[in-house]
Scaffold this active site. Structure first.
Site, PDB file in Angstrom:
ATOM      1  N   HIS A  60       1.690  -1.413  -0.320  1.00  0.00           N
ATOM      2  CA  HIS A  60      -0.104   0.031  -0.098  1.00  0.00           C
ATOM      3  C   HIS A  60       0.927   1.295   0.320  1.00  0.00           C
ATOM      4  CE1 HIS A  60      -4.058  -2.198   2.063  1.00  0.00           C
ATOM      5  NE2 HIS A  60      -2.844  -2.938   0.734  1.00  0.00           N
ATOM      6  N   GLU A  62       1.187   3.875   2.113  1.00  0.00           N
ATOM      7  CA  GLU A  62       1.106   4.440   3.030  1.00  0.00           C
ATOM      8  C   GLU A  62       2.668   3.943   3.841  1.00  0.00           C
ATOM      9  OE1 GLU A  62      -2.958   5.353   2.607  1.00  0.00           O
ATOM     10  OE2 GLU A  62      -2.003   4.118   1.905  1.00  0.00           O
ATOM     11  N   CYS A  90      -6.181   2.340   5.240  1.00  0.00           N
ATOM     12  CA  CYS A  90      -6.482   1.156   5.766  1.00  0.00           C
ATOM     13  C   CYS A  90      -5.724   0.633   7.304  1.00  0.00           C
ATOM     14  CB  CYS A  90      -6.334  -0.385   4.990  1.00  0.00           C
ATOM     15  SG  CYS A  90      -4.542  -0.402   4.970  1.00  0.00           S
ATOM     16  N   CYS A  93      -2.112   0.096   7.523  1.00  0.00           N
ATOM     17  CA  CYS A  93      -1.603   1.692   7.171  1.00  0.00           C
ATOM     18  C   CYS A  93      -1.376   2.047   8.576  1.00  0.00           C
ATOM     19  CB  CYS A  93      -1.784   2.182   5.967  1.00  0.00           C
ATOM     20  SG  CYS A  93      -1.192   1.204   3.776  1.00  0.00           S
TER      21      CYS A  93
END
Length: 158
Positions: A60, A62, A90, A93
């Site tokens: 992801h 992040e 999420c 993250c």
């Protein structure tokens, strides 16, 4: 800094995160982007989602950004930094942001709105980044949604 100047900075840097999301999408990855900004207003790093390209489910935007920044910057620098995310981080993250001790998160598109846009497609973990970060033993400020419609537009042609 004035609240209005702060809001303008949030918009400027969030648009940079949205641009990272567009770049990720153009590279065949899910359209998520993140930008890390130091206390002085300097972009420290930026990252996009790399899941499709690498096959790494933790790729992801992040998490990619936190992984690189935590190796490059001292903790006190990260505590004063702001992570701008095109979409609300999420739970995974948010946890990475917490462990890196990044002081603030500003996001564009709310996770719940993103899930509504997707319908039943894909994996969904209905837990806001605020809920995750509020459980920690140090404060991480959360601001958002900011420029939500602009952030949502990145998903327009999926």
């Amino acid at each position: 800094m004035h609240a209005s100047a702060d809001a303008l900075d949030h918009e400027r840097f969030l648009r940079a995160a949205i641009q990272e999301a567009l770049s990720s999408k153009e590279s065949g990855n899910p359209p998520f982007g993140a930008v890390l900004v130091g206390a002085e207003g300097t972009v420290l790093d930026r990252a996009g989602n790399t899941e499709a390209r690498t096959g790494d489910c933790t790729g992801h935007a992040e998490t990619n950004l936190v992984r690189a920044a935590s190796q490059q910057y001292e903790m006190d620098r990260l505590q004063d930094a702001t992570l701008y995310a095109s979409t609300e981080p999420c739970a995974m993250c948010a946890g990475a942001i917490f462990w890196a001790r990044i002081g603030q998160v500003v996001f564009g598109l709310r996770a719940e709105r993103h899930y509504e846009m997707k319908g039943e497609a894909g994996r969904q973990l209905h837990l806001s980044c605020r809920e995750v970060l509020d459980r920690g033993n140090h404060d991480v400020a959360v601001v958002g949604p900011v420029l939500e419609d602009e952030a949502a537009a990145v998903f327009g042609e999926e």
